[in-house]
Enzyme design. Structure first.
Site, short mmCIF file in Angstrom:
data_model
loop_
_atom_site.label_atom_id
_atom_site.label_comp_id
_atom_site.label_asym_id
_atom_site.label_seq_id
_atom_site.Cartn_x
_atom_site.Cartn_y
_atom_site.Cartn_z
CG PHE A 174 0.83 -3.69 -37.48
CD1 PHE A 174 -0.16 -4.27 -36.70
CD2 PHE A 174 0.73 -3.79 -38.86
CE1 PHE A 174 -1.23 -4.95 -37.28
CE2 PHE A 174 -0.33 -4.45 -39.46
CZ PHE A 174 -1.32 -5.03 -38.67
CB CYS A 175 3.48 -6.57 -32.91
SG CYS A 175 4.80 -5.58 -32.17
CB THR A 176 0.16 -6.12 -29.04
OG1 THR A 176 -0.42 -7.27 -29.65
CG2 THR A 176 -0.81 -5.55 -28.02
#
Length: 299
Positions: A174-176
């Site tokens: 996951f990331c922003t």
């Protein structure tokens, strides 16, 4: 109330430079500020303005080659979080430094925010945060692995050095907002990993859609605008920004003896030379003088 649009699209731009004047013009005509990055692999950015202006810019971007399905996440702010508008030409819209990586060829399995909790609590899944160390420091998912990378370009080396400990696991990343995972999942597929997943829409979509009572998110999410961080419901978080090191700090950090506004914080007190600190102090002086005149300093 200002609308903030975080957006990206991987596509093929034969001549990114030719797209810049049109984007400059539509942003200026609609009073939209922020930054857009153009590269041969697509477009990425965050912009803010009144809703009608944002809609006009998004319509212009969707009209670009391959951008009809533009990935956009909307939130709001009481004040304009950007001082100016910049449309920049780059080699990559998110820098990984791996020429073979191509999100248009293959990416991991998208996981909707509503299904993310079920996936990351499975025993056969390892969850990896692909963001930078200072982002992870203020918030992440429970049990997520922190690669402790200073930049996204360090992720490939980290993976190759640590991959053996994840043998036999499904990998969820996951990331922003989702863009880094488009590249990181393609990279892992190229490295021979079979079961790769990523959070569709990133942390921002999760915080928008998943009720706090059901959340497995712990802390705040760093964002690249004047809000600094957001929390559940995309409400503005408690963080400020140290303008010397560009890292998030809490209000209590501003009472520490190491803190000097605009010059240093406890994270960067020894990171800058005295000459640079003198320049930072002059910049802060100009910021304060502008504020006294009812203006915002741009520098």
């Amino acid at each position: 109330m200002f609308t903030i649009a975080a957006l990206y699209q991987f596509t093929r731009f034969a001549d990114p430079a030719s797209l810049k004047p049109g984007l400059d013009q539509v942003c200026a005509e609609n009073g939209v500020k922020g930054s857009l990055l153009l590269a041969p692999e697509g477009i990425n950015g965050t912009i803010a303005g009144v809703r009608e202006g944002i809609d006009a810019v998004l319509d212009a971007i969707r009209a670009l080659p391959g951008c009809a399905g533009l990935e956009v996440k909307l939130s709001t702010a009481i004040e304009q979080p950007f001082l100016r508008m910049k449309v920049k030409l780059k080699r990559e819209i998110v820098t990984m430094g791996q020429p073979q990586v191509d999100p248009l060829a293959a990416v991991g399995n998208y996981v909707e925010a509503s299904d993310w909790n079920d996936l990351i609590t499975r025993d056969d899944v390892v969850v990896i945060d692909t963001r930078n160390d200072y982002e992870v420091a203020i918030g992440t998912f429970e049990g997520a692995v922190d690669p402790q990378t200073a930049s996204f370009s360090e992720f490939p080396d980290w993976w190759r050095a640590n991959r053996d400990q994840f043998e036999g696991k499904k990998v969820a990343m996951f990331c922003t907002g989702g863009i880094r995972c488009e590249k990181s999942t393609n990279f892992l597929i190229g490295e021979g990993v079979r079961d790769v997943y990523h959070l569709k829409g990133g942390i921002l979509k999760y915080l928008e859609e998943v009720p706090e009572a059901e959340s497995r998110w712990d802390g705040s999410c760093f964002v690249f605008d004047a809000r600094v961080s957001v929390e559940h419901g995309l409400e503005e978080g408690p963080h400020h920004l140290c303008y010397a090191c560009r890292r998030p700090i809490l209000p209590e950090d501003m009472t520490r003896p190491e803190f000097e506004k605009g010059v240093r914080c406890h994270q960067c007190i020894d990171a800058h030379s005295e000459d640079r600190k003198i320049r930072f102090r002059e910049r802060q002086k100009q910021v304060e003088l502008a504020a006294q005149r009812g203006l915002r300093h741009i520098g």
